[in-house]
Write an enzyme that holds these catalytic residues in place. Structure first.
Site, mmCIF file in Angstrom:
data_model
loop_
_atom_site.group_PDB
_atom_site.id
_atom_site.type_symbol
_atom_site.label_atom_id
_atom_site.label_comp_id
_atom_site.label_asym_id
_atom_site.label_seq_id
_atom_site.Cartn_x
_atom_site.Cartn_y
_atom_site.Cartn_z
ATOM 1 N N ASN A 157 0.848 -1.202 0.037
ATOM 2 C CA ASN A 157 0.090 0.054 0.109
ATOM 3 C C ASN A 157 0.920 1.058 -0.105
ATOM 4 O O ASN A 157 1.745 1.537 1.082
ATOM 5 C CB ASN A 157 -0.858 -0.071 1.229
ATOM 6 C CG ASN A 157 -1.710 1.297 1.277
ATOM 7 O OD1 ASN A 157 -2.691 1.304 0.381
ATOM 8 N ND2 ASN A 157 -1.237 2.204 1.955
ATOM 9 N N GLU A 158 0.701 2.226 -1.114
ATOM 10 C CA GLU A 158 1.319 3.353 -1.278
ATOM 11 C C GLU A 158 2.887 3.500 -0.624
ATOM 12 O O GLU A 158 3.382 3.933 0.500
ATOM 13 C CB GLU A 158 0.690 4.371 -0.399
ATOM 14 C CG GLU A 158 -0.745 4.663 -0.800
ATOM 15 C CD GLU A 158 -1.458 5.746 0.083
ATOM 16 O OE1 GLU A 158 -0.998 6.059 0.994
ATOM 17 O OE2 GLU A 158 -2.598 6.203 -0.315
ATOM 18 N N GLU A 316 -8.095 4.442 -4.974
ATOM 19 C CA GLU A 316 -8.577 5.107 -3.754
ATOM 20 C C GLU A 316 -8.955 6.632 -4.231
ATOM 21 O O GLU A 316 -8.165 7.398 -4.822
ATOM 22 C CB GLU A 316 -7.514 5.239 -2.517
ATOM 23 C CG GLU A 316 -7.367 3.848 -2.039
ATOM 24 C CD GLU A 316 -6.383 4.183 -0.877
ATOM 25 O OE1 GLU A 316 -6.319 5.284 -0.233
ATOM 26 O OE2 GLU A 316 -5.539 3.266 -0.444
#
Length: 692
Positions: A157-158, A316
């Site tokens: 994630n990111e 997102e």
């Protein structure tokens, strides 16, 4: 001939609509989980990203794995027509791992090791962390790689951040040895290390930048950033390798978020699908200019699409407010649909949110979500999400379509890093990203499709290439741009270009270095101006662009000499009044423009690119005049064009169509000759593709 590319998943060849879903937070509330499935279907959601921060729920203690809750969730998804991007949970590791293996925790620039906490607090070089992630990922892949509900891997994630531990220091030295072929003298020359007697006499002396150590050797700073980026990408590849073999057909992605420390153009090369997280602060920017923010967001959509020249995923976004921006205002009526479809207009085949259901506690308990703490669907936000779901369900024909761009803007990560590190003309802010945006917005206002590419990419397919503030450019890339122009391309550069090479050493022989012949100018001096200072660009009578007027200029001004170029406009005031400020140089079959100052007025960039694209016969999405703040974006399958007309102006607007045959995608009826766009409104149209 169709120019569609295959859908991201053959299981779900439709527009994807969904959210990050964290059922592990609700395992004690089975009634909540049951209600979630019902409301997902009600909102038209067909995909969820699951498992992103689930490590401790999957491995509560070392070597003890509990997958039953995830088994049940994915089986329930399958029964209800919901798909999953299954995440590897490396974004935040369990406390037991930090306690037993403290080496997994990052060491900051001050050389102090972090305590356990937050997320993204791990060392990408740590052998233990790599071993543990590979084990966890392989367990997930073995169990779920062929599950009918799973349509792709969501790797971590990111990705972002850096570690300065001894593992990383040693890895950095090895990276440097490869880059400089084991020659310490070559490294010292590349970094100009004789400055302040900083010459290194052994590899072991080299340390990463530190607040209590070295910060002034710009070549070191730049190579450290490159190493951190490469090491992050290497870790992402390590994760991909740990799942890929279990089902090579399952696509992999990782959600990007414009984190400064990772060169996403390089990261995209190891991914099957590019995805990113967009959180514009609609309605509460400092300048209260949603059109500027819309152009900024569109530019990033175009960047992520351009990495692979095919559709990406909006992984997102927020359906409501965030909880981390300076002021957390609500989206105004219409903005959720407009901003969601903006992503689709620029090449996304999904609209996904953070998050599905608001956390009950901790730092994101007030971050926007599809389901609020009230727990039901009778909310404005849910209705907005459901409306987007219905709209996306009608856009299946758009899935896999591409954007035919004739114009490109250059945006390089190492250039960005080098510009920000430069100490010189304007230490209060050189504003690299703002400079790129100024030029992009001019094209956006005209409704001209744009790719955002790197200086090492193939430029031959573009009629116009724009390089705002290309401060760092190698001799090789300078020659490539020169050849592009000689062969008929049109190129535009700005002030503070061609200053340093790939190791951040100044080009000798005069700026703009390897672009000097292409641009036909010599930049003798570059001046930074105070915020209170104002100059101007006055267009010359009879200039070849047929531009007129006097535009305010500020912040940066370059004093240039003509070396074959022709002046199109001059400075208005100060001791360099009358000197060239906008030029054009003919080279071979092409031409190259140079803008020597930062023009303040956004209308200048609209006027400039209307003139240049008109001369070069570059197509607009609509052959119509667009009001300021209204844009039109194009996707095409080669047989039909899909045109998205979007109103970010803050006022009602009317757009007159250009006489072609248009169908309204939502109603299926013929579009009127005039489109009436409410505030935050958009219209989606379909037309036959014009044949060349």
């Amino acid at each position: 001939m169709s120019s569609k590319v295959p859908a991201i998943s053959s299981k779900a060849p439709v527009m994807l609509h969904g959210a990050d879903y964290n059922p592990e937070q609700w395992l004690k509330y089975p009634e909540v989980l049951k209600e979630d499935i019902r409301m997902m279907k009600l909102a038209g959601c067909n995909v969820m990203s699951v498992g992103i921060f689930s490590w401790v729920s999957l491995e509560r203690e070392e070597g003890v794995f509990t997958f039953e809750w995830l088994d049940q969730l994915l089986d329930t998804f399958k029964e209800n027509g919901v798909y999953a991007f299954l995440a590897t949970p490396s974004g935040a590791r369990p406390a037991w791992m930090s306690e037993k293996y403290p080496e997994v925790l990052r060491v900051e620039r001050n050389r102090v090791r972090n305590l356990h906490g937050v997320r993204h607090n791990h060392c990408f070089t740590s052998p233990v962390y790599r071993e543990k992630t590979a084990l966890m990922n392989s367990k997930l892949a073995e169990r779920y790689a062929h599950h009918p509900a799973v349509i792709g891997w969501h790797i971590s994630n990111e990705f972002g951040g850096e570690c300065h531990c001894e593992y990383c220091q040693n890895a950095f030295r090895e990276w440097l040895k490869v880059k400089y072929k084991g020659d310490l003298d070559e490294l010292n020359h590349a970094w100009w290390a004789t400055f302040w007697s900083h010459t290194y006499t052994s590899w072991e002396q080299i340390e990463s930048p530190a607040p209590h150590g070295e910060t002034q050797v710009h070549g070191l700073n730049l190579d450290w950033r490159r190493f951190v980026s490469d090491q992050t990408i290497n870790f992402c590849q390590h994760e991909i390798d740990s799942v890929r073999s279990f089902n090579p057909e399952l696509p992999v992605t990782t959600n990007m978020h414009m984190i400064d420390g990772v060169d996403y153009r390089k990261m995209a090369k190891i991914l099957d699908v590019v995805s990113w997280d967009a959180y514009p602060d609609w309605g509460y920017t400092e300048d209260d200019d949603d059109a500027r923010l819309a152009a900024w967001t569109a530019m990033h959509h175009d960047m992520y699409r351009s990495f692979k020249k095919k559709p990406f995923l909006l992984m997102e976004s927020t359906p409501s407010l965030t909880n981390w921006q300076t002021v957390s205002k609500l989206k105004r009526p219409g903005m959720h649909k407009l901003s969601s479809l903006q992503a689709v207009a620029h090449g996304s085949d999904s609209v996904q949110y953070f998050q599905w259901r608001k956390s009950r506690g901790s730092s994101e308990k007030f971050h926007g979500a599809v389901i609020d703490h009230s727990g039901h669907a009778e909310t404005r936000v849910f209705r907005d999400v459901a409306e987007v779901g219905r709209t996306l369900a009608g856009l299946t024909d758009v899935v896999g379509t591409t954007t035919p761009a004739e114009t490109a803007i250059l945006f390089d990560w190492d250039n960005r890093w080098a510009v920000k590190d430069a100490q010189g003309i304007r230490n209060s802010g050189l504003k690299y990203e703002e400079t790129v945006l100024q030029h992009y917005r001019g094209l956006w206002e005209l409704g001209i499709p744009v790719d955002v590419v790197g200086s090492g990419d193939d430029l031959s397919g573009y009629k116009l290439v724009i390089a705002p503030m290309l401060y760092l450019i190698s001799e090789e890339n300078g020659k490539r741009i020169e050849k592009y122009v000689e062969q008929g391309g049109t190129f535009l550069a700005t002030y503070w270009s061609g200053v340093v090479g790939e190791t951040d050493l100044c080009h000798l022989g005069g700026f703009p270095g390897p672009l000097r012949r292409t641009l036909g100018i010599w930049a003798e001096e570059t001046e930074g101006l105070h915020s209170r200072d104002l100059n101007g660009l006055v267009m010359d009578p009879g200039n070849t662009l047929k531009l007129t007027g006097d535009y305010d200029a500020h912040e940066i001004a370059e004093l240039i000499h003509l070396e074959g170029a022709e002046a199109l406009g001059h400075y208005r005031s100060d001791f360099y009044a009358g000197r060239p400020a906008l030029t054009v140089n003919k080279l071979g079959a092409g031409k190259a423009y140079h803008l020597a100052t930062r023009v303040k007025d956004p209308q200048f960039y609209v006027d400039l690119y209307a003139a240049i694209t008109g001369k070069e016969r570059i197509s607009r999405t609509l052959n119509s005049e667009l009001p300021t703040g209204v844009t039109a974006q194009l996707r095409s399958d080669g047989e039909h064009d899909y045109v998205f007309v979007q109103n970010f102006s803050g006022n009602e607007q009317v757009v007159t169509l250009d006489g072609q045959e248009y169908t309204d995608l939502e109603s299926g009826t013929a579009a009127p000759a005039e489109l009436k766009l409410p505030v935050n409104g958009l219209v989606m149209l379909k037309r036959p593709t014009a044949k060349a």
